[in-house]
Design a protein around this motif. Sequence first.
Motif, PDB file in Angstrom:
ATOM      1  N   PRO A 179       7.273  28.889  25.328  1.00  0.00           N
ATOM      2  CA  PRO A 179       7.955  29.317  26.566  1.00  0.00           C
ATOM      3  C   PRO A 179       7.425  30.636  27.109  1.00  0.00           C
ATOM      4  CG  PRO A 179       9.550  28.536  24.949  1.00  0.00           C
ATOM      5  CD  PRO A 179       8.239  28.635  24.246  1.00  0.00           C
ATOM      6  N   VAL A 180       7.061  31.556  26.230  1.00  0.00           N
ATOM      7  CA  VAL A 180       6.508  32.837  26.680  1.00  0.00           C
ATOM      8  C   VAL A 180       5.160  32.626  27.363  1.00  0.00           C
ATOM      9  CG1 VAL A 180       5.641  35.068  25.890  1.00  0.00           C
ATOM     10  CG2 VAL A 180       7.739  34.139  24.928  1.00  0.00           C
ATOM     11  N   LEU A 181       4.331  31.765  26.793  1.00  0.00           N
ATOM     12  CA  LEU A 181       3.023  31.489  27.402  1.00  0.00           C
ATOM     13  C   LEU A 181       3.176  30.849  28.777  1.00  0.00           C
ATOM     14  CD1 LEU A 181       0.964  30.206  24.338  1.00  0.00           C
ATOM     15  CD2 LEU A 181       0.750  32.385  25.530  1.00  0.00           C
ATOM     16  N   ARG A 182       4.117  29.917  28.918  1.00  0.00           N
ATOM     17  CA  ARG A 182       4.343  29.306  30.228  1.00  0.00           C
ATOM     18  C   ARG A 182       4.804  30.354  31.240  1.00  0.00           C
ATOM     19  NH1 ARG A 182       6.454  25.014  27.007  1.00  0.00           N
ATOM     20  NH2 ARG A 182       8.567  25.853  27.224  1.00  0.00           N
ATOM     21  N   ARG A 183       5.669  31.251  30.805  1.00  0.00           N
ATOM     22  CA  ARG A 183       6.167  32.319  31.678  1.00  0.00           C
ATOM     23  C   ARG A 183       5.018  33.211  32.141  1.00  0.00           C
ATOM     24  NH1 ARG A 183      10.098  33.853  28.069  1.00  0.00           N
ATOM     25  NH2 ARG A 183      11.220  31.914  28.510  1.00  0.00           N
ATOM     26  N   ILE A 184       4.159  33.580  31.224  1.00  0.00           N
ATOM     27  CA  ILE A 184       3.039  34.469  31.566  1.00  0.00           C
ATOM     28  C   ILE A 184       2.042  33.745  32.458  1.00  0.00           C
ATOM     29  CG2 ILE A 184       1.116  35.762  30.603  1.00  0.00           C
ATOM     30  CD1 ILE A 184       2.818  36.346  28.160  1.00  0.00           C
ATOM     31  N   ARG A 216       4.754  25.352  13.465  1.00  0.00           N
ATOM     32  CA  ARG A 216       4.713  24.602  14.726  1.00  0.00           C
ATOM     33  C   ARG A 216       6.062  24.644  15.440  1.00  0.00           C
ATOM     34  NH1 ARG A 216       0.479  19.603  14.733  1.00  0.00           N
ATOM     35  NH2 ARG A 216      -1.278  20.777  13.866  1.00  0.00           N
ATOM     36  N   LEU A 217       7.122  24.645  14.668  1.00  0.00           N
ATOM     37  CA  LEU A 217       8.439  24.764  15.284  1.00  0.00           C
ATOM     38  C   LEU A 217       8.605  26.136  15.933  1.00  0.00           C
ATOM     39  CD1 LEU A 217      11.184  23.431  15.751  1.00  0.00           C
ATOM     40  CD2 LEU A 217      11.952  24.418  13.585  1.00  0.00           C
ATOM     41  N   ILE A 218       8.155  27.185  15.272  1.00  0.00           N
ATOM     42  CA  ILE A 218       8.218  28.525  15.854  1.00  0.00           C
ATOM     43  C   ILE A 218       7.360  28.606  17.111  1.00  0.00           C
ATOM     44  CG2 ILE A 218       7.592  30.941  15.451  1.00  0.00           C
ATOM     45  CD1 ILE A 218       8.349  30.562  12.543  1.00  0.00           C
ATOM     46  N   GLU A 219       6.193  27.991  17.069  1.00  0.00           N
ATOM     47  CA  GLU A 219       5.313  28.021  18.244  1.00  0.00           C
ATOM     48  C   GLU A 219       5.944  27.300  19.427  1.00  0.00           C
ATOM     49  OE1 GLU A 219       2.397  27.237  21.148  1.00  0.00           O
ATOM     50  OE2 GLU A 219       3.370  25.666  19.952  1.00  0.00           O
ATOM     51  N   GLN A 220       6.565  26.160  19.170  1.00  0.00           N
ATOM     52  CA  GLN A 220       7.173  25.389  20.257  1.00  0.00           C
ATOM     53  C   GLN A 220       8.419  26.057  20.816  1.00  0.00           C
ATOM     54  OE1 GLN A 220       7.849  21.447  18.735  1.00  0.00           O
ATOM     55  NE2 GLN A 220       5.667  21.009  18.464  1.00  0.00           N
ATOM     56  N   GLN A 221       9.234  26.661  19.954  1.00  0.00           N
ATOM     57  CA  GLN A 221      10.513  27.206  20.389  1.00  0.00           C
ATOM     58  C   GLN A 221      10.418  28.644  20.890  1.00  0.00           C
ATOM     59  OE1 GLN A 221      13.298  25.415  20.619  1.00  0.00           O
ATOM     60  NE2 GLN A 221      12.203  23.617  19.871  1.00  0.00           N
ATOM     61  N   GLN A 222       9.487  29.435  20.392  1.00  0.00           N
ATOM     62  CA  GLN A 222       9.452  30.854  20.722  1.00  0.00           C
ATOM     63  C   GLN A 222       8.209  31.277  21.495  1.00  0.00           C
ATOM     64  OE1 GLN A 222      10.335  33.413  17.398  1.00  0.00           O
ATOM     65  NE2 GLN A 222      11.776  31.968  16.497  1.00  0.00           N
ATOM     66  N   VAL A 223       7.044  30.759  21.137  1.00  0.00           N
ATOM     67  CA  VAL A 223       5.799  31.235  21.736  1.00  0.00           C
ATOM     68  C   VAL A 223       5.429  30.440  22.981  1.00  0.00           C
ATOM     69  CG1 VAL A 223       3.363  31.722  21.297  1.00  0.00           C
ATOM     70  CG2 VAL A 223       5.030  31.992  19.469  1.00  0.00           C
ATOM     71  N   GLY A 242      -1.507  34.169  23.148  1.00  0.00           N
ATOM     72  CA  GLY A 242      -2.381  33.016  22.933  1.00  0.00           C
ATOM     73  C   GLY A 242      -3.015  33.024  21.557  1.00  0.00           C
ATOM     74  N   PHE A 243      -3.385  34.207  21.072  1.00  0.00           N
ATOM     75  CA  PHE A 243      -3.964  34.304  19.728  1.00  0.00           C
ATOM     76  C   PHE A 243      -2.941  33.907  18.666  1.00  0.00           C
ATOM     77  CE2 PHE A 243      -4.485  36.936  15.903  1.00  0.00           C
ATOM     78  CZ  PHE A 243      -5.719  36.474  15.464  1.00  0.00           C
ATOM     79  N   VAL A 244      -1.722  34.423  18.790  1.00  0.00           N
ATOM     80  CA  VAL A 244      -0.688  34.093  17.810  1.00  0.00           C
ATOM     81  C   VAL A 244      -0.334  32.614  17.879  1.00  0.00           C
ATOM     82  CG1 VAL A 244       1.695  34.535  17.138  1.00  0.00           C
ATOM     83  CG2 VAL A 244       0.224  36.428  17.787  1.00  0.00           C
ATOM     84  N   SER A 245      -0.287  32.055  19.082  1.00  0.00           N
ATOM     85  CA  SER A 245       0.004  30.630  19.225  1.00  0.00           C
ATOM     86  C   SER A 245      -1.037  29.768  18.512  1.00  0.00           C
ATOM     87  CB  SER A 245       0.074  30.259  20.709  1.00  0.00           C
ATOM     88  OG  SER A 245       0.210  28.870  20.885  1.00  0.00           O
ATOM     89  N   GLN A 246      -2.304  30.125  18.660  1.00  0.00           N
ATOM     90  CA  GLN A 246      -3.357  29.373  17.987  1.00  0.00           C
ATOM     91  C   GLN A 246      -3.244  29.492  16.475  1.00  0.00           C
ATOM     92  OE1 GLN A 246      -5.455  27.367  19.483  1.00  0.00           O
ATOM     93  NE2 GLN A 246      -6.482  26.785  17.581  1.00  0.00           N
ATOM     94  N   ARG A 247      -2.881  30.669  15.997  1.00  0.00           N
ATOM     95  CA  ARG A 247      -2.723  30.860  14.553  1.00  0.00           C
ATOM     96  C   ARG A 247      -1.564  30.030  14.004  1.00  0.00           C
ATOM     97  NH1 ARG A 247      -5.454  33.463  10.725  1.00  0.00           N
ATOM     98  NH2 ARG A 247      -3.779  34.909  10.129  1.00  0.00           N
ATOM     99  N   LEU A 248      -0.500  29.921  14.769  1.00  0.00           N
ATOM    100  CA  LEU A 248       0.645  29.140  14.308  1.00  0.00           C
ATOM    101  C   LEU A 248       0.347  27.642  14.307  1.00  0.00           C
ATOM    102  CD1 LEU A 248       3.533  31.041  16.125  1.00  0.00           C
ATOM    103  CD2 LEU A 248       3.139  30.969  13.661  1.00  0.00           C
ATOM    104  N   LYS A 249      -0.463  27.164  15.226  1.00  0.00           N
ATOM    105  CA  LYS A 249      -0.744  25.728  15.323  1.00  0.00           C
ATOM    106  C   LYS A 249      -1.806  25.254  14.342  1.00  0.00           C
ATOM    107  CE  LYS A 249      -1.457  25.787  19.791  1.00  0.00           C
ATOM    108  NZ  LYS A 249      -1.723  25.340  21.180  1.00  0.00           N
TER     109      LYS A 249
END
Length: 308
Positions: free
Chosen positions: A206-211, A197-204, A164-171
């Motif tokens: 899906p991981v957040l939804r999984r968790i 934002r592309l990295i956050e949508q494609q990589q981060v 979540g921290f990395v996702s916020q930093r990317l956005k």
Amino acid sequence: STSLTEPHAGMHLIPRRLLLLLLLGSCTMARAYLGPAAARASAARLRAIRLAADPERSGSAGKTTLPSFTLPFLQPDVPADQQPVVELRNLRAQAFYDWADDDERYKDRLFSLYANLMIFLSGPISYTTFNVLPFELPQLLLAANIGTLAAMIPFVIRLRVGYGFVSQRLKERSSYYEANQRGLFAKKDAESVLRDRLIEQQQVAPVLRRIDVSIGALVAALVVSLFAGEALTLIEGEAGPTTLKTLSGDSAIQFTNRLRADDEFAAREQTRAKRKAESGGQLKPTYCDSRYYKILAGGNSQGGVGCQ
């Protein structure tokens, strides 16, 4: 003869001039077309030189100092280890954070963690309390399951906080970083915003939804286990397994008076105590499990009467 050859030579000069003009025009167009590409190639070569160079090297007097970043295509003012993309890479390099990269792998790892906790931690701890088998097997499994789920939830939440921290930093449109003992902000350019934002949508994402799904499943399983334990206690009632419960004050007085006045209650408590003692092969008073009440009971060198 001379008058006949001069017009013929002049006729050859016109095509040569046209050819020269065409060549000059094509060179000009090629330079205009290849100019930006050459500039980009030159910039790429410069970035490669900076990448190979020591980021902390500073030039001597009169020489140009290299910038402090070492990775290409990143924000020039932000240190490399504080770039959002680099933080994502470092996060995945830590233990357990790569579990959630794939659905099947994440499920297998969580199930393996659950099984190991049940077998090597929660099960043995629960067996110290519910050790009359198979009579106390439901209580043993429920207690072990509750302990395992209670340990897994903080573990998965830890994964959620990191991503979540990395996702916020990317956005974010600007990156916070620390340099020279100060907290600073660097605004991202359009290319960096789009890339992050592309990295956050494609990589981060899906991981957040999984968790998030796994956290919901674990919390739901814990709630169901707690309600199942309460239901089992209500169903078995006084016939259920007994555990040591220290009574004091009015509760202790009420329990003692009930034992004296209610023969059926006293017989049931005695039966439960005998059933509890079957696993150890020795029948002893309940207060023997408490060092404090053994001392109060006295006798047998302060070890409690009947506790030897």
